[in-house]
Design a protein around this motif. Structure first.
Motif: not given
Length: 262
Positions: A116-124, A129-133
């Motif tokens: 999977s890609g990185l940070g689907g709900a985090a800044p580019e 993995d998904f979100a910043p918190v």
């Protein structure tokens, strides 16, 4: 509505390495200051190293993210050619071993995985993995411990940024999805989803030994459909930052919008 207070704040300077506790932190859209600012790149594959694939990368959890050796020594320790990076390569991915297969076959087995890609709900450009918190409550940790063989469960196995001390029901985080948490005087988080658990909580973390109960117990008692992907073992919740701010240990946590039954 007051739901508790911040018991612990943690950041992880290098992805999948051991974290460090802090007493206070600025939290921006990129998460806690200093959190996941670097990662290990597998030179041969171009993928970001993650303990979610324990066969290859579980030794990362024996290393301190605030005292990382140079690339050459790190490569020797991990048995692969790696380098530390502070910007994800374009299209960077990581591998997540199927958790049930790791439980059944062990950490050294070659098991199925998803990429999977990185940070689907985090800044580019971040290594989340998904979100910043990521947050988890003491009531959830206490319940996992009560249901398990050892009678206790360590928060660090789940790698949260925030541990919230609360008297709410265990797995209350499920019901916060879609809601907003106000922490201290400034910070507001939007809760996105329960956190699906991989094999990482079961692995040795520094001096903590391997404990398969960290995943087995959650799988038996809290499976949740996460964003339409089907029932998964969950503990804690992912959140994005709606209003940046500084937070500190002991800050009050309030649910200001949204409450669903867990």
């Amino acid at each position: 509505m007051r739901i508790g207070q911040v018991e612990t704040l943690r950041r992880y300077p290098v992805k999948s390495m051991l974290g460090e506790e802090v007493t206070a932190s600025l939290v921006t859209e990129r998460g806690l200051a200093g959190d996941r600012v670097r990662a290990v790149l597998d030179v041969a594959t171009g993928k970001i190293a993650s303990a979610k694939n324990p066969r290859l990368w579980r030794e990362l959890l024996a290393l301190r993210g605030d005292a990382v050796p140079g690339d050459e020594e790190l490569s020797k320790l991990l048995g692969r050619d790696v380098r530390l990076v502070d910007v994800p390569p374009e299209g960077a991915t990581l591998e997540r071993s199927v958790p049930d297969e790791v439980l059944d076959q062990g950490v050294e087995a070659e098991v199925a995985f998803t990429a999977s890609g990185l940070g689907g709900a985090a800044p580019e450009g971040t290594f989340f993995d998904f979100a910043p918190v990521h947050l988890i409550t003491t009531s959830t940790l206490d319940r996992i411990g009560e249901l398990g063989a050892r009678g206790t469960m360590e928060a660090v196995r789940y790698r949260p940024n925030l541990v919230i001390a609360t008297e709410a029901d265990a797995f209350a985080e499920n019901g916060w999805v879609g809601g907003e948490l106000e922490i201290g005087d400034e910070l507001v988080l939007g809760v996105i989803a329960p956190t699906p658990r991989c094999a990482v909580p079961t692995l040795a973390h520094g001096e903590l030994p391997r404990d398969t109960g960290a995943l087995r117990t959650v799988a038996r008692h809290n499976r949740v459909d996460v964003l339409g992907t089907g029932p998964q073992p969950c503990a804690g919740a992912y959140a994005r930052v709606l209003r940046p701010g500084t937070i500190a240990r002991g800050d009050e946590v309030r649910l200001i919008h949204g409450l669903k039954r867990s």
